[in-house]
Design a protein around this motif. Structure first.
Motif, PDB file in Angstrom:
ATOM      1  N   ALA A  41       0.864  -1.179   0.000  1.00  0.00           N
ATOM      2  CA  ALA A  41       0.000   0.000   0.000  1.00  0.00           C
ATOM      3  C   ALA A  41       0.897   1.223   0.000  1.00  0.00           C
ATOM      4  O   ALA A  41       2.008   1.191   0.543  1.00  0.00           O
ATOM      5  CB  ALA A  41      -0.906   0.017   1.217  1.00  0.00           C
ATOM      6  N   SER A  42       0.418   2.292  -0.619  1.00  0.00           N
ATOM      7  CA  SER A  42       1.170   3.548  -0.585  1.00  0.00           C
ATOM      8  C   SER A  42       0.199   4.666  -0.223  1.00  0.00           C
ATOM      9  O   SER A  42      -0.958   4.649  -0.643  1.00  0.00           O
ATOM     10  CB  SER A  42       1.853   3.815  -1.930  1.00  0.00           C
ATOM     11  OG  SER A  42       0.908   3.887  -2.975  1.00  0.00           O
ATOM     12  N   LEU A  91      -2.567  -1.186   7.245  1.00  0.00           N
ATOM     13  CA  LEU A  91      -3.885  -1.842   7.190  1.00  0.00           C
ATOM     14  C   LEU A  91      -4.171  -2.418   5.800  1.00  0.00           C
ATOM     15  O   LEU A  91      -4.421  -3.621   5.671  1.00  0.00           O
ATOM     16  CB  LEU A  91      -4.987  -0.859   7.605  1.00  0.00           C
ATOM     17  CG  LEU A  91      -5.102  -0.480   9.069  1.00  0.00           C
ATOM     18  CD1 LEU A  91      -3.953   0.384   9.545  1.00  0.00           C
ATOM     19  CD2 LEU A  91      -6.417   0.233   9.351  1.00  0.00           C
ATOM     20  N   PRO A  92      -4.126  -1.578   4.747  1.00  0.00           N
ATOM     21  CA  PRO A  92      -4.398  -2.150   3.432  1.00  0.00           C
ATOM     22  C   PRO A  92      -3.309  -3.101   2.954  1.00  0.00           C
ATOM     23  O   PRO A  92      -3.614  -4.072   2.241  1.00  0.00           O
ATOM     24  CB  PRO A  92      -4.499  -0.919   2.519  1.00  0.00           C
ATOM     25  CG  PRO A  92      -3.812   0.192   3.258  1.00  0.00           C
ATOM     26  CD  PRO A  92      -3.994  -0.107   4.698  1.00  0.00           C
ATOM     27  N   ALA A  93      -2.051  -2.860   3.332  1.00  0.00           N
ATOM     28  CA  ALA A  93      -0.986  -3.773   2.888  1.00  0.00           C
ATOM     29  C   ALA A  93      -1.235  -5.177   3.429  1.00  0.00           C
ATOM     30  O   ALA A  93      -1.044  -6.174   2.729  1.00  0.00           O
ATOM     31  CB  ALA A  93       0.389  -3.259   3.328  1.00  0.00           C
ATOM     32  N   ALA A 139       4.344   7.419   2.196  1.00  0.00           N
ATOM     33  CA  ALA A 139       4.856   6.119   2.627  1.00  0.00           C
ATOM     34  C   ALA A 139       4.425   5.029   1.674  1.00  0.00           C
ATOM     35  O   ALA A 139       3.403   5.139   0.997  1.00  0.00           O
ATOM     36  CB  ALA A 139       4.345   5.788   4.032  1.00  0.00           C
ATOM     37  N   CYS A 140       5.221   3.977   1.640  1.00  0.00           N
ATOM     38  CA  CYS A 140       4.855   2.746   0.944  1.00  0.00           C
ATOM     39  C   CYS A 140       5.330   1.591   1.808  1.00  0.00           C
ATOM     40  O   CYS A 140       6.446   1.633   2.340  1.00  0.00           O
ATOM     41  CB  CYS A 140       5.493   2.671  -0.444  1.00  0.00           C
ATOM     42  SG  CYS A 140       5.076   1.139  -1.325  1.00  0.00           S
ATOM     43  N   LEU A 141       4.483   0.600   1.969  1.00  0.00           N
ATOM     44  CA  LEU A 141       4.835  -0.500   2.859  1.00  0.00           C
ATOM     45  C   LEU A 141       4.463  -1.838   2.229  1.00  0.00           C
ATOM     46  O   LEU A 141       3.406  -1.974   1.609  1.00  0.00           O
ATOM     47  CB  LEU A 141       4.120  -0.318   4.203  1.00  0.00           C
ATOM     48  CG  LEU A 141       4.451  -1.335   5.297  1.00  0.00           C
ATOM     49  CD1 LEU A 141       4.666  -0.627   6.638  1.00  0.00           C
ATOM     50  CD2 LEU A 141       3.366  -2.391   5.435  1.00  0.00           C
ATOM     51  N   MET A 191      -7.053  -0.064  -4.894  1.00  0.00           N
ATOM     52  CA  MET A 191      -5.924   0.007  -5.836  1.00  0.00           C
ATOM     53  C   MET A 191      -5.409  -1.400  -6.161  1.00  0.00           C
ATOM     54  O   MET A 191      -5.071  -1.706  -7.301  1.00  0.00           O
ATOM     55  CB  MET A 191      -4.790   0.861  -5.253  1.00  0.00           C
ATOM     56  CG  MET A 191      -5.088   2.349  -5.142  1.00  0.00           C
ATOM     57  SD  MET A 191      -5.385   3.189  -6.706  1.00  0.00           S
ATOM     58  CE  MET A 191      -3.716   3.324  -7.360  1.00  0.00           C
ATOM     59  N   ASP A 192      -5.346  -2.245  -5.137  1.00  0.00           N
ATOM     60  CA  ASP A 192      -4.876  -3.610  -5.355  1.00  0.00           C
ATOM     61  C   ASP A 192      -5.829  -4.364  -6.288  1.00  0.00           C
ATOM     62  O   ASP A 192      -5.398  -5.104  -7.176  1.00  0.00           O
ATOM     63  CB  ASP A 192      -4.791  -4.323  -3.995  1.00  0.00           C
ATOM     64  CG  ASP A 192      -3.722  -5.405  -3.981  1.00  0.00           C
ATOM     65  OD1 ASP A 192      -2.553  -5.061  -4.237  1.00  0.00           O
ATOM     66  OD2 ASP A 192      -4.056  -6.580  -3.735  1.00  0.00           O
TER      67      ASP A 192
END
Lengths: 340, 528, 272, 159
Positions: free
Chosen positions: A10-11, A299-301, A188-190, B391-392
């Motif tokens: 996620a970013s 959370l989304p990652a 951020a990107c994780l 997005m994913d």
């Protein structure tokens, strides 16, 4: 094979400060007669390091060692107004106010030093170790202590400064939502790696890799504290926490730390962090604020990693084993996606 | 493990500073490791009394009768505080900056709107005696139908949670039941997109769970003042809120705080101070009011839940051409700060991406649950969850790598954002590139070469023509622009020059002092 | 009114004090009673303590083991003879709770607590009680069914036969939080083997009913058989039979029913 | 009102107080002795920030009936220092930035001391187990675990 690994990303970006009432903060800086400085604030240190980061900002601006500065907060009789500690505004808003106050105090300090050294203040510089000297002539020097003594007992000057930082409020267009909500943004990107048990729906964190851009990292250790702890909180929000486990039905709300779920020290995973620093034009020494956004990409990652592992999308937080298990059963079993 | 990527954006930074950039020890660390950091509860005052509140057992009920006579006679009770004892028993937090209407009493008056709402306060010699008196307070409730779901609350005939907002929504701009964002023509773009994906996301409420619960100690001080030790996250916010509720000048109070055992947004609401000070005023004694853990978890405000619908249009090549969002913030029974979260959320759309058509409706909705408040990532965390899951899915839909898909759509310097300000100082692309590198996630060379500082602006800086809606008023108000945001190229006067790097502007000469300026009814100070 | 604390040297007197006063509660490790007081439970007006050393005695010398009700989990962990109980003892709380919480108090701990009692149930333990009228022993199973009516009695000890072999007793607590978390479910099995066959199978479950219960259908599936994959599968399938789990903050009843068989299978087959 | 006399050792010093029936040790230490180092976090035994050592073993002071410590030794964070010198654990917590808001820190240090007093060279898993009864909401636990491990190895080097 009942356990499947997957990775997700996620970013995000995050606005610094609030668009409410100008979002102001003030600071006062003053020296005692031996050249030691006090910063008076009403800002709150919740653990994020408000006292520490403003201390460094003040020391850098004054040109004195950090040990010569102490931050006193928060007392409504002595500390000037601050909106409060929230909205990632501390470093940026309070930092700017402290910087302005320190700059004013530095001006007086340099004037006082110039008078003692009988030079023009514009020709002076600080060495950051408690001395002021003529630029290019380090031997023509005076300590900040001697300057403070002279200012107090001889020259009748107050080595002090006032600072406020305010971003004039931006109206919101009711129709289009046109507005200036913030002056700078962190990024951020994780990447999260998880392991999902397809018989129980349990999700275990395997590792995280991340890149956070937060303007200037004023103190990398404090930044690390925020990012490590914030990512932990992100995992917690993603997989565990809720005061209303059957939302919107208001039943079975947790009453203690056994019922309110947060990952324990045995649930944490390695987290490798890169910090990028693109200075904010209006940040104190380019700083933005790492305090809030650090949790958000997690959370989304994690949700995306679960999809990668077993092929189910959980769009409903927190992602409990029950939700994962129901989804796996609904699609007739785990469907691992191509390994990334 | 933390690595500083000094190689990136090095030309924008001066790395040769003396104190900045150093990992200096925290000023408060010695205090923390020796247990001497002074939290509000570490002040023990002679003769201190203890305040506990009687909380509603119903989520929504009319208060027919409150009988405190037996409680008043209970052993050790110094004072029973009823709603009528609170000088100004109606407030909303952001009234200090004139945003929203007073909608919440300190002690419930004729109705309770959530389970756990304070109805009566007991001040007693010991916590035990306060609990014994609480058991003797008799409250006659007439239960009312309650509503707990944000979309149910918006339906016709839904129970009215809070009569100040009879439609169960916060009122924006004195007119609208939501905050909207309109940029381009999302419907038209959706009609021509290769793929359209509509999804629903649900964020949970979250409890802040600081290890130190909310609380305060108030005591009569010399010369008619009151000293207040507090866990607040916002000292003057709490000072001014108490001054308003208790109807005394703010310099009646000497608030001391600043060292707080975690907050995360849960200590902004000035939950304990007004009643604690009132207890001290009414008894002439120091009073302590500290939340128990169950109170903190169930009746302390959480991050509100949010329900979000996203409808995206994406082309086969991976470009997102439209994003349409409808979001509902569950504010609980009172506004607290959710009204602002909805505005912040609208401004956050469509996430850190350049999408030419964006449409957002964000609602702040009242339900019969514990009022929500700010929390770390306020207004944004849930939207980021929704957007990034979306997005994913979009990347999956068009068969693109999710990293490359984000880089492709990422905003860049010079792009126009949906709230009609130019994107500057962006760094999303670099974050994705570095994260990919760290995670050994392969991305193609062309994506490794892309930059936040290249190829933005131009056509990407345009404001797409935006259709006006039938209910639109004749003209939008003039826009206040700050020194930091350039106006969109298509509109009005030329942009002000950008500020010099790393130099904050000098403070405005006549900055308004807190509370002294009149603010607009819409959204704080208005300057045209 | 402040709480009255009464300390007795004899368990008989302590039991008499408990049974004669509805507001009296026995103080074991404090994790239940002190918490209730801290949270404003004014129904407790008297705290009863007993200083009889029998209450804290461990007798693990013979084939039958007796644990005094006041024995803490930390003491069980320090006792090499009780190695088979280390897993259940370690699953209780963190180190501080294990230094405080007692075997006797655990019998009264409501869901999601009370994991040690699940282990005791699988061992067919017997509870020694001192009532106002005298002492008696009742099977744990029966005690749990009448637990709400036992508050006037004083638990003195709990006893059970030592498992014949180390791997005859198995225990697992399924928690979301590691290493210390409340139970989603708790499983304990005692499977004595005689001539390659299980004789006297006992399977106990926590959080599958208001109190720990026996999984009798799973026991029947195991009884008289060897512990092979088909037996294990049969027991796993039967695990949910007769259970009555509830929703709570940690998991729903649905989830508990779904996973109880999975975890029983894993427990019996030695999988993680 | 009837109060009970209570004597015990507080950080090596004999103290005597009078407590109301039902008073817990946390209240006795903070309000009657004046030792503010143990903190109130929940009163339920769930957070560990009130942890103290009783006869060297870690206990939750909020769940300990005060009069049960009569004649025993109670150690708090206030007693961990050697005069003006920080305990190696305190130094390690500082060096590892293992505190943010600082509210869990007294309990964490107490739990860590209880571990190292018995097991001077713990594994990471043993450290995790030792602090498992203590909630930290800021740090994500990693720096705390690292601090305890550092104190263990550092303590050996200094010994």
């Amino acid at each position: 094979m009942t356990r499947h690994r997957g990775r997700g990303i996620a970013s995000v970006n995050y606005p610094i400060g609030m668009n409410l009432g100008g979002d102001p903060s003030q600071a006062l800086v003053h020296s005692n007669p031996s050249g030691k400085f006090t910063v008076a604030l009403s800002s709150i240190d919740l653990g994020q390091g408000m006292k520490s980061v403003t201390r460094q900002i003040c020391a850098e601006t004054l040109g004195v060692p950090v040990e010569d500065v102490y931050v006193d907060t928060a007392d409504s009789d002595t500390g000037p107004h601050c909106m409060g500690s929230f909205a990632s505004r501390g470093t940026h808003r309070v930092g700017n106010a402290v910087m302005a106050a320190a700059r004013e105090a530095r001006g007086v300090m340099m004037e006082a030093a110039a008078e003692e050294l009988e030079v023009n203040a514009a020709d002076l510089e600080t060495d950051g170790r408690g001395n002021i000297h003529v630029r290019g002539a380090p031997h023509r020097s005076i300590s900040t202590k001697d300057v403070a003594i002279a200012a107090q007992f001889k020259q009748g000057k107050t080595i002090s400064g006032r600072g406020i930082f305010l971003v004039p409020l931006s109206d919101v267009d009711p129709e289009t939502g046109e507005m200036s909500p913030a002056t700078c943004y962190a990024h951020a990107c994780l990447v999260a790696e998880v392991e999902v048990d397809d018989e129980t729906g349990e999700v275990a964190m395997i590792r995280m890799d991340s890149a956070y851009e937060l303007g200037r990292a004023l103190n990398p250790r404090l930044v690390e504290q925020q990012l490590v702890g914030g990512a932990w909180m992100g995992v917690s929000h993603a997989l565990y926490e809720t005061p209303e486990p059957y939302y919107p039905e208001p039943v079975h709300g947790p009453r203690d730390f056994v019922e309110y779920l947060m990952p324990g020290p045995g649930d944490i995973c390695p987290h490798d962090i890169a910090v990028l620093e693109r200075p904010a034009p209006d940040g104190p020494f380019g700083a933005k604020g790492p305090g809030e956004m650090c949790a958000n990409p997690v959370l989304p990652a994690v949700a995306n990693a679960i999809f990668n592992a077993v092929g189910v999308r959980i769009d409903d937080l927190p992602i409990t084993p029950e939700k994962v298990l129901r989804a796996i059963k609904a699609q007739g079993g785990a469907r691992p996606q191509p390994r990334r | 493990m933390l690595e500083l990527r000094k190689d990136l954006f090095a030309d924008e930074r001066d790395d040769n500073l003396k104190e900045i950039g150093k990992g200096t020890q925290r000023q408060d660390m010695l205090g923390h490791v020796t247990g001497t950091s002074p939290y509000f509860d570490d002040h023990k005052l002679q003769g201190m009394l203890h305040l506990k509140v009687v909380r509603s057992t119903h989520a929504h009920a009319r208060l027919r009768r409150i009988d405190t006579s037996e409680a008043e006679r209970s052993q050790g009770v110094r004072r029973v505080i009823r709603a009528s004892d609170v000088p100004r028993n109606l407030n909303t937090l952001l009234s200090l900056i004139n945003f929203g209407k007073d909608d919440e009493p300190s002690l419930a008056v004729d109705k309770v709107r959530y389970k756990g709402e304070p109805v009566v306060a007991i001040v007693a010699d010991s916590p035990r005696e306060a609990y014994e008196a609480i058991a003797k307070v008799k409250i006659d409730y007439e239960p009312l139908p309650a509503v707990f779901d944000v979309e149910e609350a918006l339906k016709p005939g839904a129970p009215v949670v809070n009569e100040v907002y009879p439609k169960n929504t916060f009122t924006y701009h004195e007119t609208y039941d939501h905050q909207q964002l309109r940029f381009g023509d999302a419907d038209r773009a959706l009609a021509t997109a290769d793929h359209v994906l509509e999804q629903r996301y649900q964020m949970s409420p979250i409890e802040h769970a600081p290890t130190e619960t909310n609380g305060s100690i108030a005591a009569p001080d010399t010369n008619g003042r009151y000293i207040v030790y507090t866990s607040t996250q916002a000292l003057f916010f709490s000072v001014d809120t108490c001054a308003k509720i208790l109807d005394v000048p703010s310099n009646t109070f000497h608030f001391i705080g600043g060292t707080v055992g975690g907050g995360f947004g849960g200590k902004v609401d000035t939950l304990t101070e007004p009643l604690c000070i009132l207890g001290a005023m009414l008894t002439g004694r120091p009073v302590r009011y500290v939340f128990g853990r169950e109170e903190e978890m169930q009746y302390g405000p959480p991050r509100g839940a949010e329900r979000i619908y996203i409808k995206d249009g994406v082309m086969r090549d991976g470009r997102i051409v439209a994003r349409k969002v409808r979001a509902y913030f569950d504010s609980g029974a009172y506004t607290r700060l959710s009204s602002y979260a909805a505005v912040k959320c609208a401004a956050h759309l469509p996430g850190p991406y350049t999408i030419p058509n964006v449409y957002g409706d964000v609602y702040c909705v009242f339900t019969n649950r514990t009022p929500a408040t700010a929390m770390r990532g306020f207004g944004v965390t849930a939207m980021d969850f929704a957007i990034e899951c979306q997005m994913d899915k979009l990347a999956h839909l068009v068969g693109m790598d999710p990293m490359e898909f984000r880089i492709l759509n990422a905003y860049r310097d010079g792009d126009m954002k949906a709230h009609r300000r130019e994107a500057k100082n962006t760094a999303l692309i670099e974050c994705v590139q570095v994260a990919a590198e760290k995670a050994k996630w392969p991305i193609r060379d062309e994506f490794k070469r892309m930059s936040s500082r290249k190829d933005g602006g131009g056509a990407r800086a345009a404001v797409t023509p935006t259709p006006r809606e039938a209910h639109a008023p004749p003209a939008a108000p003039a826009q206040q622009r700050t020194a930091y945001d350039r106006a969109p190229a298509a509109t009005r006067e030329p942009p002000p020059p950008p500020p010099p790097p790393a130099q904050p502007p000098s403070p405005p000469p006549s900055a308004p002092s807190h509370g002294a300026t009149r603010f607009s009814s819409v959204f704080g100070t208005r300057r045209r | 009114m402040p709480v009255t604390v009464k300390t007795f040297t004899s368990t008989y007197d302590a039991a008499a004090a408990l049974s004669s006063d509805r507001g009296a509660r026995y103080l074991g490790g404090g994790t239940l009673v002190m918490r209730a007081l801290n949270e404003g439970d004014i129904s407790i007006s008297t705290i009863v303590r007993a200083s009889d050393h029998a209450m804290t005695r461990i007798d693990a010398s013979g084939s039958r083991i007796t644990l005094g009700a006041g024995v803490t989990f930390a003491r069980i962990l320090a006792e090499r003879e009780l190695g088979f109980l280390h897993a259940p003892a370690r699953s209780i709380g963190g180190p501080a709770v294990r230094n405080m919480g007692t075997v006797g108090g655990n019998l009264f701990a409501p869901v999601p607590y009370g994991d040690f009692t699940v282990a005791m149930l699988a061992l067919d333990a017997v509870v020694s009680l001192q009532g106002g009228l005298g002492g008696r022993e009742i099977p744990l199973d029966e005690f749990l069914q009448t637990r709400d009516r036992q508050t006037g009695a004083l638990v003195l000890a709990i006893s059970f036969a030592k498992p014949g072999s180390a791997d005859a007793f198995r225990y697992r607590k399924i928690a979301r939080i590691k290493p210390k978390g409340g139970a989603v479910i708790t499983l304990a099995a005692h499977l004595p083997v005689n001539g390659g066959r299980i004789v006297g199978a006992r399977v106990a479950l926590g959080s599958m009913a208001p109190t720990p219960i026996r999984a009798r259908a799973a026991e029947r599936a195991l009884e008289g058989r060897s512990l092979d994959p088909s037996t294990i599968n049969a027991a796993a399938t039967a695990a949910v039979e007769g259970t009555a789990p509830s929703d709570n903050a940690l998991a729903s009843a649905w989830y508990r029913r779904e996973i109880v068989g999975v975890h029983l299978r894993r427990l019996l087959s030695g999988q993680e | 009102m009837a109060k009970t006399a209570l004597q015990f050792q507080h950080n090596g010093r004999d103290v005597a107080i009078f407590v109301d029936g039902g008073t817990n040790l946390l209240v006795a230490l903070r309000e009657l002795i004046g030792d503010m180092t143990p903190k109130f976090g929940c009163g339920q035994g769930g957070c560990g920030t009130c942890s103290v050592l009783i006869d060297g073993e870690i206990h939750l002071s909020c769940l300990t009936l005060a009069e049960t410590v009569a004649g025993r030794s109670v150690e708090t964070l206030d007693g961990i220092k050697d005069g003006p010198n920080l305990h190696p654990l305190q130094r390690a917590f500082a060096d590892n930035f293992a505190a943010q808001c600082g509210y869990c820190t007294p309990g964490m240090l107490t739990a860590a001391k209880a571990l190292l007093d018995r097991n001077p060279q713990p594994s990471r898993a043993e450290v995790v187990e030792a602090i498992s009864g203590n909630i930290c909401r800021c740090t994500g636990y990693e720096p705390i675990i690292n601090a305890v491990l550092a104190a263990a190895s550092g303590g050996r080097a200094r010994a």
